[in-house]
Design an enzyme around this catalytic site. Sequence first.
Site, PDB file in Angstrom:
ATOM      1  N   SER A   1       4.661   2.462   7.995  1.00 44.74           N
ATOM      2  CA  SER A   1       4.346   1.329   7.129  1.00 44.74           C
ATOM      3  C   SER A   1       5.551   0.935   6.290  1.00 44.74           C
ATOM      4  O   SER A   1       6.160   1.777   5.622  1.00 44.74           O
ATOM      5  CB  SER A   1       3.185   1.678   6.204  1.00 44.74           C
ATOM      6  OG  SER A   1       1.985   1.814   6.918  1.00 44.74           O
TER       7      SER A   1
ATOM      8  N   HIS B   1       0.812  -1.215   0.000  1.00 40.92           N
ATOM      9  CA  HIS B   1       0.000   0.000   0.000  1.00 40.92           C
ATOM     10  C   HIS B   1       0.849   1.272   0.000  1.00 40.92           C
ATOM     11  O   HIS B   1       0.343   2.352  -0.300  1.00 40.92           O
ATOM     12  CB  HIS B   1      -0.991   0.005   1.180  1.00 40.92           C
ATOM     13  CG  HIS B   1      -0.378   0.269   2.525  1.00 40.92           C
ATOM     14  ND1 HIS B   1      -0.102  -0.729   3.444  1.00 40.92           N
ATOM     15  CD2 HIS B   1      -0.015   1.424   3.133  1.00 40.92           C
ATOM     16  CE1 HIS B   1       0.396  -0.200   4.543  1.00 40.92           C
ATOM     17  NE2 HIS B   1       0.466   1.099   4.376  1.00 40.92           N
TER      18      HIS B   1
ATOM     19  N   ASP C   1       0.053  -7.602   1.412  1.00 36.95           N
ATOM     20  CA  ASP C   1       0.563  -6.235   1.551  1.00 36.95           C
ATOM     21  C   ASP C   1       2.089  -6.167   1.578  1.00 36.95           C
ATOM     22  O   ASP C   1       2.671  -5.454   2.394  1.00 36.95           O
ATOM     23  CB  ASP C   1      -0.017  -5.564   2.792  1.00 36.95           C
ATOM     24  CG  ASP C   1       0.054  -4.035   2.707  1.00 36.95           C
ATOM     25  OD1 ASP C   1       0.258  -3.519   1.593  1.00 36.95           O
ATOM     26  OD2 ASP C   1      -0.082  -3.368   3.754  1.00 36.95           O
TER      27      ASP C   1
END
Length: 450
Positions: A211, A107, A137
């Site tokens: 992230s 993402h 992911d």
Amino acid sequence: MKNAVIRTVAAITLSVAVMSSTFAAIPFFSDDDKVPSLAPMLEEVTPAVVSISVEGTQVSRQRVPEMFKYFFGPNAPDEQVQERPFKGLGSGVIINADEGYIVTNNHVVENANEIRVKLTDGREFEAKKLGSDEQSDIALLQIKADNLVALKMADSDKLRVGDFVIAIGNPFGLGQTVTSGIVSALGRTGLNIEGFEDFIQTDAAINRGNSGGALVNLHGELEGINTAILGPGNIGIGFAIPANMVKSLTDQIVEFGEVRRGLLGITGSDLDADLADAMGLDINQGAVIREVTPDSAADKAGLAARDVITAINGKKIHSFLELRAKVSTLGAGSDIQLTLIRDGKTKTIKATLGDFEATNITAKEIHPSLEGAVMSNGKTKNGDKGVEISELAPRSPAARVGLQEGDVIVGVNRHRVETVAELRKQLEDSPRVIALNVKRGDSSVFLVVR
């Protein structure tokens, strides 16, 4: 009260002694005053954690209502396409210094036209995306650079609740930031964050921008890739993808350019206390097999309905979703060992995983205009291979373009397709117009998707 204070002081003294012993074994003392510190370890590992900046274009498609087509005539478009530029920030971890491989979250780099990586020494490089997996992911990038530092991957299956961990990343674009905590839980599933979930939960502070960053142990080894938080900001509940899962996925991307997900071929549910009591079992956690798909890896290995799987490759599993995540992130063709209970007796069975692409897949993952259809590898009435529409939602985009349940797609844009993987490959660049050759019983149908 005095005794309580003494016990508290004794507990604190014992805690410090244990921590000092832990640090001394690594060692983590500064040279000057012998004060326990993470600094020596972090000085070694932080150069392997990078900041990632991306730019790209987000494409959104919206179906044009029938009333507008009535006003504007037959030349009115079927859908409205909007393109919006975006910028984003995230983190990444160098896992191979010689090849310049960097792992991050999908993402972070999804839909990015430009990906730039900044090292802790100030150098910046343009990165190439080698491959990604939306369901777990994970994305793998590559840069061409010398003198890189890579993190060694830990065996995340050995991680325990209570182990100390450190999160390293680039929260809010502030620059590299380090936070510490412990492992709060393992094998977290059912959060609906990703398609396949087997998260490490930690109370180390994780925020937006973390992230793709690193979750490391006190030896400076990579235990996981930070990927999500619960709630709008840091509340002490963050999630990381285990290093073993990351290694399996990135190895597949390096070898094949994509993730070739493994498939066992079972449906099932969690074993809970009530079901365990009904089955006469003395355990309350595991995965109960409800059905075995004919000719699947499970069928060939001898698995059967009512079997209760308790471990995979010697690692205990707690739920069916955890089993699903572990199996799916192993590559097709991988050999696994399952521990199970059958008729009250413990058995060990070996299986070779099949290919996930041979099973049903939601068509929305291939192209948004095909949303509502479920596709699988199939055959026409004459025995020719193709992509079968095994399920179709009424009034869905796929139904509106003319597809019907039972249709078999045999060609797209003048290219023959025999499998879901081949169809995905032909549509990976999202062409504006898709011409489908469809077999419907004894008839041939030509459909245009815009």
